[in-house]
Design a protein around this motif. Structure first.
Motif, PDB file in Angstrom:
ATOM      1  N   SER A 467       0.919  -1.162   0.021  1.00 34.59           N
ATOM      2  CA  SER A 467       0.000  -0.044  -0.016  1.00 34.59           C
ATOM      3  C   SER A 467       0.858   1.308   0.023  1.00 34.59           C
ATOM      4  CB  SER A 467      -0.922  -0.102   0.957  1.00 34.59           C
ATOM      5  OG  SER A 467      -0.101   0.127   2.389  1.00 34.59           O
ATOM      6  N   HIS A 468       0.493   2.445  -0.642  1.00 33.01           N
ATOM      7  CA  HIS A 468       0.882   3.353  -0.706  1.00 33.01           C
ATOM      8  C   HIS A 468       0.370   4.704  -0.138  1.00 33.01           C
ATOM      9  CE1 HIS A 468       4.061   1.548  -3.558  1.00 33.01           C
ATOM     10  NE2 HIS A 468       2.984   1.009  -3.809  1.00 33.01           N
ATOM     11  N   GLY A 469       0.880   5.531   0.400  1.00 28.87           N
ATOM     12  CA  GLY A 469      -0.162   6.674   0.794  1.00 28.87           C
ATOM     13  C   GLY A 469      -0.437   6.515   2.409  1.00 28.87           C
ATOM     14  N   LYS A 470      -1.608   6.768   2.613  1.00 28.90           N
ATOM     15  CA  LYS A 470      -2.336   6.720   3.828  1.00 28.90           C
ATOM     16  C   LYS A 470      -2.905   5.379   4.030  1.00 28.90           C
ATOM     17  CE  LYS A 470      -2.068  11.670   4.999  1.00 28.90           C
ATOM     18  NZ  LYS A 470      -3.153  12.693   5.312  1.00 28.90           N
ATOM     19  N   ILE A 471      -3.170   4.414   2.916  1.00 29.09           N
ATOM     20  CA  ILE A 471      -3.622   3.218   2.963  1.00 29.09           C
ATOM     21  C   ILE A 471      -3.186   2.669   4.132  1.00 29.09           C
ATOM     22  CG2 ILE A 471      -4.408   1.150   2.015  1.00 29.09           C
ATOM     23  CD1 ILE A 471      -4.481   2.716  -0.714  1.00 29.09           C
ATOM     24  N   ASN A 485      -8.800   2.535   5.060  1.00 29.66           N
ATOM     25  CA  ASN A 485      -8.519   4.134   5.032  1.00 29.66           C
ATOM     26  C   ASN A 485      -7.865   4.524   3.637  1.00 29.66           C
ATOM     27  OD1 ASN A 485      -8.158   6.407   6.772  1.00 29.66           O
ATOM     28  ND2 ASN A 485      -5.858   6.366   6.571  1.00 29.66           N
ATOM     29  N   TRP A 486      -8.498   4.298   2.580  1.00 27.74           N
ATOM     30  CA  TRP A 486      -8.378   4.479   1.317  1.00 27.74           C
ATOM     31  C   TRP A 486      -8.979   5.657   0.872  1.00 27.74           C
ATOM     32  CZ3 TRP A 486      -8.875   0.671  -3.165  1.00 27.74           C
ATOM     33  CH2 TRP A 486      -8.491   1.224  -4.839  1.00 27.74           C
ATOM     34  N   THR A 487      -8.320   6.885   1.271  1.00 32.58           N
ATOM     35  CA  THR A 487      -9.202   8.105   1.267  1.00 32.58           C
ATOM     36  C   THR A 487      -8.829   9.189   0.140  1.00 32.58           C
ATOM     37  OG1 THR A 487      -7.830   9.231   2.980  1.00 32.58           O
ATOM     38  CG2 THR A 487      -9.838   7.842   3.655  1.00 32.58           C
ATOM     39  N   ASN A 488      -7.570   8.771  -0.565  1.00 28.83           N
ATOM     40  CA  ASN A 488      -6.845   9.935  -1.477  1.00 28.83           C
ATOM     41  C   ASN A 488      -6.660   9.568  -2.814  1.00 28.83           C
ATOM     42  OD1 ASN A 488      -4.684  11.623  -2.414  1.00 28.83           O
ATOM     43  ND2 ASN A 488      -4.876  12.548  -0.282  1.00 28.83           N
ATOM     44  N   THR A 489      -6.810  10.259  -3.627  1.00 28.92           N
ATOM     45  CA  THR A 489      -6.623   9.531  -5.152  1.00 28.92           C
ATOM     46  C   THR A 489      -5.183   9.473  -5.544  1.00 28.92           C
ATOM     47  OG1 THR A 489      -6.610  12.166  -5.894  1.00 28.92           O
ATOM     48  CG2 THR A 489      -8.856  10.548  -6.174  1.00 28.92           C
TER      49      THR A 489
END
Length: 602
Positions: A467-471, A485-489
């Motif tokens: 996972s990358h980002g805030k996931i 927590n998949w909240t950002n494109t």
């Protein structure tokens, strides 16, 4: 995982697949059906996270394991039998007869549990010799072909391929590549399926090789009431050398699970007897590493994950009535690497070896027919840490030397008092490392294979993704986890993948999403090819598992994930990043994500 996937989904349909190593070896010739019937049947039972001390035959009065104890009394017991420090390495060593470090098996998750595609397994050996082969339980040596059990010699498979499962009561399981719903407590269910397989082969008159790798007493600590109630309030008399580190609920649950295993072993033995084949069936019982918690283990140092004696010493018993001496105790060291050559030797079948094996046949020790057994070293490793054991000494991964006869608890380092022995074992360790890792430690990730051979469908779980980002991952243990927590494109989920067979694939996601968050557009891409789809149907089930837990868990709870057909994508042959991302997020999140299925349709 309870209700993980709708029953009936085809995970991997095989049409004429033959592994590369099978193509290169001629089948063992069996002259007649009558001759094939002379070969003994084989049943191998493997416990998960059961320590040497978790049996009453080894002196533990906290529990009672009469059926495994009877195996030892009626067969041969090895007092110093060594396995891996964690689950997948032991399985790789047993299946191949080779040190797991040679096979590419370096860990327990994220693809590290896979052995290399060209490894040849004990199931392939027995299948080539005319045996029916079946595996029932925790595989833990890869999910995708060519590592799935059906691709590695097992005609029949029922269980799960991950390192652990999040729920033990009627979970969804893999039956020859199709997801089905289990029936009751998992250890009981696996035993039921194994016994049905055995009975079927007896009716057909075909010898069988049956592998039953249980998933207990590995966490989550779940066990039926009838076993838990024996321990819930029991005052335990025997304790670990560090009793203050014991966790009472976990400990009691583990003992209850061990008694459940023993009950199931008894069911298998009764089935063999009722079918009239007990005298022509070799039964093996062992475990995959030391105990998964601090509990009595014969004053040994270490537990699961340790390369000390307590982390890698396993119970081991083997019974073959009328052929192996009853009640015989072997004191020489042996290990999981020895089972392939031993069982083929006892069964009287030849074995093709695409690669040299490390194990040796233990038949002379079992028959007590070899008074002079050569000195031997057995190496235990976990990633780059290595310990070596001889009949008398253990050199630890930290360079400490222990006399295991005078000091079985490893309390006194004698490396300075025994410099010649220390130097000899250090050199042997260095030579072993150079042998198994001739090009250095294999820390390069291997791609997950898509469309290998004629495999129609490839499973890519969250366990194998990054996972990358805030996931976030639902647990620090990836095996049975999902992403949330998949909240950002800008966030994404990726797999390092190799498309072996290019073509058009249907992409199916397994997800949950509440009504308020519907509408996200999701894109799957690989080497310039893309497919997009929307999340348009709400599915928001609760987490499950806590109600059945006997002790606090560290792994993820589970829930009922449902399929979402994303669409068709043309996947070109080659290696790259398979990427899942969101193009827009109208709600607070995209989804919780558990699994990607790629089904080749042309």
């Amino acid at each position: 995982m309870n209700h993980l996937i709708t029953a009936g989904l085809l995970v991997c349909t095989i049409t004429g697949i033959v592994s590369a190593d099978e193509k290169n070896h001629s089948p063992v010739q069996i002259s007649s059906t009558a001759e094939s019937l002379q070969h003994p049947n084989i049943v191998v039972i493997l416990a998960d996270d059961q320590g040497w001390g978790d049996l009453s035959i080894n002196g533990n009065t906290n529990l009672h394991t009469p059926n495994i104890d009877a195996l030892a009394r009626d067969g041969v017991r090895f007092d110093r039998f060594y396995v891996g420090a964690v689950c997948a390495p032991t399985r790789a060593a047993f299946l191949t007869g080779r040190y797991h470090a040679r096979t590419g098996t370096t860990g327990v998750s994220r693809g590290q549990e896979r052995f290399n595609a060209d490894e040849y397994t004990i199931a392939q050996v027995f299948k080539t010799a005319g045996y029916a082969t079946g595996a029932f339980g925790k595989w833990h040596n890869g999910t995708q072909y060519p590592n799935h059990p059906n691709a590695k010699g097992f005609d029949e498979y029922y269980g799960f391929t991950s390192g652990h499962w999040g729920h033990y009561f009627s979970p969804m399981l893999d039956h020859n590549g199709t997801f089905v719903k289990g029936n009751g407590y998992i250890t009981d269910d696996l035993t039921d399926k194994a016994m049905a397989f055995i009975e079927k082969q007896v009716q057909s008159g075909k010898p069988f090789f049956t592998y039953i790798p249980y998933c207990t007493p590995h966490s989550p600590m779940q066990v039926p009431d009838r076993f838990w109630n024996r321990f819930a309030d029991k005052q335990l008399k025997m304790h670990n050398r560090e009793p203050h580190k014991e966790q009472p609920d976990h400990l009691r649950a583990a003992l209850a699970m061990c008694e459940n295993i023993d009950w199931n072993v008894g069911r298998v033995l009764k089935k063999l007897k009722s079918l009239g084949i007990a005298d022509n069936t070799i039964v093996v019982y062992f475990s995959d590493n030391g105990p998964n918690g601090v509990r009595w283990n014969g004053d040994m140092k270490g537990k699961k994950g340790s390369l000390d004696e307590g982390g890698v010493r396993s119970p081991f018993v083997i019974r073959w009535p009328g052929h192996l001496p009853a009640g015989h105790l072997v004191t020489q060291i042996a290990g999981a690497i020895d089972l392939l050559p031993t069982l083929t030797d006892l069964a009287g079948i030849s074995r093709p070896e695409p690669k040299p094996i490390d194990g040796v046949s233990l038949k002379p020790l079992m028959m007590n027919s070899r008074k002079s057994w050569p000195d031997r070293m057995i190496f235990s490793s976990l990633r780059q840490r290595v310990s070596v054991r001889t009949d008398q000494y253990r050199l630890s991964d930290k360079g400490q030397l222990f006399d295991m006869i005078k000091d079985p608890g490893q309390r006194k380092d004698i490396s300075k008092q025994k410099p010649l022995v220390t130097a000899k074992l250090k050199k042997a360790t260095a030579d072993w490392k150079a042998s198994v890792w001739p090009h250095g430690y294999p820390d390069v990730d291997r791609p997950f294979l898509i469309g290998y051979g004629n495999c129609v469908t490839t499973q890519l779980p969250a366990r194998d993704a990054i996972s990358h980002g805030k996931i976030k991952r639902s647990s620090r243990h990836p095996n049975c986890s999902f992403f949330f927590n998949w909240t950002n494109t800008n966030d994404s989920i990726t797999w390092y993948a190799e498309v072996v067979e290019g073509g058009t694939y249907e992409a199916i996601l397994y997800y949950t999403c509440p009504q308020a968050d519907l509408g996200s557009t999701v894109e799957l891409s690989f080497n310039g090819k893309k497919v997009q789809g929307k999340v348009i149907k709400a599915h928001d089930p609760p987490l499950e598992g806590e109600a059945q837990d006997r002790a606090k868990r560290s792994e993820s709870f589970v829930k009922d994930f449902k399929p979402l057909k994303l669409g068709k994508i043309m996947l070109p042959k080659g290696t790259g990043q398979l990427t899942l991302r969101a193009l827009d997020i109208p709600g607070s999140q995209v989804m919780d994500f558990r699994l990607l299925i790629l089904k080749r349709i042309q």
